[in-house]
Motif scaffolding. Structure first.
Motif, PDB file in Angstrom:
ATOM      1  N   VAL A 132       0.832  -1.205   0.000  1.00 18.02           N
ATOM      2  CA  VAL A 132       0.000   0.000   0.000  1.00 18.02           C
ATOM      3  C   VAL A 132       0.868   1.257   0.000  1.00 18.02           C
ATOM      4  O   VAL A 132       2.012   1.248   0.472  1.00 18.02           O
ATOM      5  N   TYR A 133       0.285   2.321  -0.512  1.00 14.90           N
ATOM      6  CA  TYR A 133       1.027   3.574  -0.688  1.00 14.90           C
ATOM      7  C   TYR A 133       0.193   4.758  -0.189  1.00 14.90           C
ATOM      8  O   TYR A 133      -0.162   5.650  -0.951  1.00 14.90           O
ATOM      9  N   PRO A 134      -0.097   4.793   1.120  1.00 13.46           N
ATOM     10  CA  PRO A 134      -0.909   5.892   1.658  1.00 13.46           C
ATOM     11  C   PRO A 134      -0.210   7.241   1.571  1.00 13.46           C
ATOM     12  O   PRO A 134      -0.870   8.281   1.604  1.00 13.46           O
ATOM     13  N   GLY A 135       1.115   7.222   1.449  1.00  9.38           N
ATOM     14  CA  GLY A 135       1.862   8.466   1.301  1.00  9.38           C
ATOM     15  C   GLY A 135       2.135   8.830  -0.147  1.00  9.38           C
ATOM     16  O   GLY A 135       2.926   9.749  -0.417  1.00  9.38           O
ATOM     17  N   ASN A 136       1.511   8.086  -1.082  1.00  9.36           N
ATOM     18  CA  ASN A 136       1.712   8.329  -2.522  1.00  9.36           C
ATOM     19  C   ASN A 136       3.200   8.331  -2.874  1.00  9.36           C
ATOM     20  O   ASN A 136       3.688   9.174  -3.625  1.00  9.36           O
ATOM     21  N   ASN A 137       3.920   7.339  -2.325  1.00  6.89           N
ATOM     22  CA  ASN A 137       5.383   7.345  -2.387  1.00  6.89           C
ATOM     23  C   ASN A 137       5.927   6.168  -3.196  1.00  6.89           C
ATOM     24  O   ASN A 137       7.034   5.689  -2.922  1.00  6.89           O
ATOM     25  N   PHE A 138       5.193   5.712  -4.201  1.00 10.40           N
ATOM     26  CA  PHE A 138       5.625   4.574  -5.013  1.00 10.40           C
ATOM     27  C   PHE A 138       6.999   4.818  -5.638  1.00 10.40           C
ATOM     28  O   PHE A 138       7.876   3.940  -5.612  1.00 10.40           O
ATOM     29  N   ASP A 139       7.206   5.997  -6.192  1.00 12.89           N
ATOM     30  CA  ASP A 139       8.457   6.288  -6.904  1.00 12.89           C
ATOM     31  C   ASP A 139       9.667   6.275  -5.988  1.00 12.89           C
ATOM     32  O   ASP A 139      10.789   5.981  -6.436  1.00 12.89           O
ATOM     33  N   TYR A 140       9.481   6.579  -4.720  1.00 13.45           N
ATOM     34  CA  TYR A 140      10.593   6.554  -3.766  1.00 13.45           C
ATOM     35  C   TYR A 140      11.206   5.156  -3.697  1.00 13.45           C
ATOM     36  O   TYR A 140      12.426   5.002  -3.575  1.00 13.45           O
ATOM     37  N   HIS A 141      10.372   4.130  -3.811  1.00 11.08           N
ATOM     38  CA  HIS A 141      10.839   2.744  -3.693  1.00 11.08           C
ATOM     39  C   HIS A 141      11.532   2.252  -4.956  1.00 11.08           C
ATOM     40  O   HIS A 141      12.132   1.174  -4.956  1.00 11.08           O
ATOM     41  N   LEU A 142      11.477   3.032  -6.024  1.00 18.17           N
ATOM     42  CA  LEU A 142      12.186   2.689  -7.257  1.00 18.17           C
ATOM     43  C   LEU A 142      13.644   3.157  -7.239  1.00 18.17           C
ATOM     44  O   LEU A 142      14.469   2.655  -8.009  1.00 18.17           O
ATOM     45  N   ILE A 143      13.969   4.109  -6.383  1.00 11.00           N
ATOM     46  CA  ILE A 143      15.293   4.741  -6.407  1.00 11.00           C
ATOM     47  C   ILE A 143      16.440   3.733  -6.265  1.00 11.00           C
ATOM     48  O   ILE A 143      17.435   3.814  -7.005  1.00 11.00           O
ATOM     49  N   PRO A 144      16.377   2.752  -5.350  1.00  9.78           N
ATOM     50  CA  PRO A 144      17.483   1.782  -5.267  1.00  9.78           C
ATOM     51  C   PRO A 144      17.695   0.990  -6.549  1.00  9.78           C
ATOM     52  O   PRO A 144      18.796   0.479  -6.789  1.00  9.78           O
ATOM     53  N   PHE A 145      16.663   0.880  -7.371  1.00  8.15           N
ATOM     54  CA  PHE A 145      16.795   0.198  -8.665  1.00  8.15           C
ATOM     55  C   PHE A 145      17.322   1.165  -9.724  1.00  8.15           C
ATOM     56  O   PHE A 145      18.305   0.866 -10.412  1.00  8.15           O
ATOM     57  N   THR A 146      16.691   2.318  -9.841  1.00  6.08           N
ATOM     58  CA  THR A 146      17.055   3.249 -10.917  1.00  6.08           C
ATOM     59  C   THR A 146      18.421   3.878 -10.701  1.00  6.08           C
ATOM     60  O   THR A 146      19.119   4.197 -11.664  1.00  6.08           O
ATOM     61  N   GLU A 147      18.838   4.063  -9.441  1.00  5.33           N
ATOM     62  CA  GLU A 147      20.124   4.689  -9.156  1.00  5.33           C
ATOM     63  C   GLU A 147      21.147   3.707  -8.595  1.00  5.33           C
ATOM     64  O   GLU A 147      22.288   4.092  -8.350  1.00  5.33           O
ATOM     65  N   GLY A 148      20.736   2.455  -8.415  1.00  7.73           N
ATOM     66  CA  GLY A 148      21.649   1.454  -7.873  1.00  7.73           C
ATOM     67  C   GLY A 148      21.796   0.237  -8.751  1.00  7.73           C
ATOM     68  O   GLY A 148      22.835   0.011  -9.381  1.00  7.73           O
TER      69      GLY A 148
END
Length: 647
Positions: free
Chosen positions: A303-319
């Protein structure tokens, strides 16, 4: 009475005889099936020479085929082999599951009573010979010699199949001190480092890459060529049972460590010296509703009650992506409200094809997490959102979503049926086969899949363990040090609770009661709810983070008796409000040995670690957090990044 005992003895004798006959029946049944499988194998591949070049004649035709020629371009080798493969061989290539081994490293053909999981697995020969499978996740740790021997035995079996396609041996992380067959495998003879949370407490990318390079040597020495790691998930929901495998809750820190980890294992590019990484779990498995894990049906929602889906992509996109991770594993859960179809990540075409493939351009292998399709005794299938589909329809949907391999399953016959009936095209099947073969070729497995027993000296070598101990030292976080209690320098008497006496003996006198002591050292572990509905469930630490009144009472009573140094082993964020108040000093531990912790307590080195996760002050603060948002609990006891030093 004598008649009763005579009857009882006869009954017991009959029961013993029945047990013996039953065991004998199943032994000969397994043995007969195994012999039939081995009878289908061909001779071993000969080493032949053509134009001064030696090669393994894997298809036993007496001539050099392009796929056998290590000088040839990999894409040419792939197409040549692809053209020789049957539908059944292609399908077998696209499944990976657990495989057992005997204590001596021989094939596991008969279940082992000391390894209950082997009763739920098919024999090695059934998987390789009958089902044409050649990817296996190993879960045992009998010895380094046994692992290496098993690899070589499996490679010989694979070599004796029609095309000689080598086995890829995979493993969950093996350098932690905790054992969870669903997440990591304790391996005593490997070097003992810290948990990923511990590496996050250090925050040093150079050390992270050094770990990857040294761990790679140990993996390669025993034949492991695919690491089912790292976890690029973010620990934004503190109750989640997989936090111990993450690099904490900060996306930028996780991205840096994820990238360094992969570079350590793979190198700058995947080659014959590499261990390939299957980075998990796209698109971020951390924001589990109420912290419940998605291995089990009650944890099916992300679930994403903070509308923070993109935050969880950062370790993939930048790592993971910049480090060129070879493979990606999606998680189980349904990303609620993020796609038009409410289905789990492994079934979700918008996530796998739309986001991972098309937006981010990932063209490596995508393998589902373990157990999405079939019923089994270990855990229910994670067919979230597609429960109404048949097993065959589930496999079809996984490949339609854009995945290449099905994890934790051994049902290639379903894939064969899908192609024969026209539900899945040969072109789509071949697309995945190419990706999977590409990694096998890049790893050099077709040229030499065997390991040398003479290389086992490096497994757990003292030089590697020295570096691991340095990591243990640097990961420890000093949370509290009232009146500069630490370091303890003067000769003192110490009472220990759940702490190794031998670790303290070089520095102080260990006494038998608190009354005799000047100080108390007590070691605690993050609390959790014990759950045992499913076989795998008991290994997951989930649920509450608070100590119950019954657990707190002896802890606080001990701390009230004498000045107390409390060590808390954190595999998740524990609620330590009362314990911290009662302790003179508080140390956060991420799987360091008691010897290293004692050295810190007695001033042999200065603490330098920083908290990679927030420690909340109450269970209510935990419950009020948003699952997808980092460090957002009200009035935390210790904030992300907290860590004291000796003055």
């Amino acid at each position: 009475m004598k008649q009763f005992f005579r009857f009882f003895k006869r009954l017991l004798g009959v029961l013993v005889l029945l047990v013996i006959l039953t065991v004998a029946f199943f032994y000969f049944k397994y043995k007969w099936a195994s012999n039939r499988n081995f009878a289908l194998l061909e001779d071993r591949a000969l080493i032949l020479t053509q134009d001064g070049h030696s090669y393994r004649d894997l298809n036993k035709n007496g001539q050099l085929d392009p796929y056998e020629d290590k000088r040839a371009d990999i894409e040419i080798r792939i197409e040549d082999l692809l053209g020789q493969m049957t539908l059944e061989e292609k399908a077998g290539l696209l499944f990976i599951t657990m495989a057992g081994m005997n204590e001596d490293g021989y094939h596991n053909e008969i279940p082992i009573f000391s390894e209950p999981l082997t009763f739920f697995l098919e024999s090695n020969s059934t998987q390789v010979v009958r089902k044409h499978m050649n990817h296996f996740n190993i879960f045992q740790s009998p010895s380094a010699e046994a692992l290496a021997t098993w690899n070589n035995n499996m490679q010989v079996m694979a070599e004796c199949t029609r095309l000689g396609i080598p086995v890829t041996v995979a493993s969950d992380p093996r350098h932690l001190n905790s054992n969870n067959p669903g997440a990591n495998i304790v391996t005593p003879f490997f070097s003992h480092w810290v948990s990923p949370l511990g590496f996050a407490a250090i925050g040093d990318t150079l050390l992270m890459r050094e770990f990857g390079e040294l761990a790679r040597r140990e993996y390669r020495a025993v034949g492991i060529r695919l690491a089912l790691s790292p976890m690029a998930d973010l620990a934004t929901e503190p109750r989640w049972g997989r936090i111990n495998g993450t690099f904490g809750e900060d996306a930028q820190l996780s991205a840096k460590l994820t990238k360094a980890y992969i570079l350590g294992f793979q190198g700058d590019s995947l080659n014959h010296e590499s261990v390939a990484c299957m980075t998990k779990h796209f698109a971020g498995g951390g924001p589990q509703k109420d912290g419940e894990d998605a291995h089990f049906p009650y944890g099916s929602e992300q679930v994403y009650p903070g509308n923070n889906f993109d935050y969880h992509l950062i370790p993939f996109t930048e790592g993971a992506f910049p480090a060129k991770t070879a493979q990606i594993m999606p998680y189980y859960g349904v990303p609620v409200g993020q796609t038009s179809e409410e289905v789990g990540f492994g079934y979700n075409k918008e996530i796998i094809t739309g986001l991972l493939r098309e937006k981010y351009g990932f063209d490596g292998v995508v393998c589902t997490d373990w157990g999405l399709v079939t019923e089994n005794k270990i855990k229910p299938p994670a067919a979230y959102g597609v429960e109404n589909l048949t097993e065959k329809q589930r496999v079809a949907k996984i490949f339609e979503a854009g995945c290449d391999m099905v994890g934790g399953e051994s049902c290639p016959e379903l894939l064969v049926a899908l192609v024969k009936e026209g539900t899945l095209t040969t072109e789509r099947l071949d697309q995945s086969v190419r990706r999977v073969l590409r990694d096998k070729f890049r790893l050099g497995l077709f040229d030499n899949p065997f390991v040398r027993m003479g290389d086992l000296w490096m497994v757990g070598h003292e030089d590697i363990q020295k570096q691991a101990r340095i990591a243990q030292q640097r990961s420890l976080v000093l949370l509290k040090n009232e009146t500069k209690t630490l370091p303890l320098r003067k000769p003192s008497k110490v009472y220990l609770s759940n702490f190794d006496k031998a670790a303290v003996a070089p520095f102080a006198t260990v006494v038998n009661s608190p009354a005799e002591a000047d100080f108390i050292i007590q070691k605690l572990y993050t609390p959790f709810d014990v759950r045992e509905e499913y076989m795998l469930e008991k290994y997951f630490h989930q649920g509450r983070l608070y100590f119950t009144p019954e657990e707190l009472e002896p802890i606080l009573a001990l701390a009230a008796s004498k000045p107390t140094i409390t060590v808390i082993n954190l595999d998740r964020a524990a609620i330590l409000t009362e314990i911290a108040a009662a302790s003179q000093a508080l140390i956060a531990d991420f799987d360091s040995s008691d010897e290293v912790i004692a050295a810190l307590i007695f001033g042999q080195f200065t603490p330098s670690g920083k908290l990679p996760i927030e420690l909340p002050s109450s269970q209510k603060a935990v419950e009020d957090q948003l699952e997808d948002v980092p460090y957002d609990s009200q009035n935390p006891l210790y904030r992300f990044g907290h860590g004291l030093r000796y003055e």
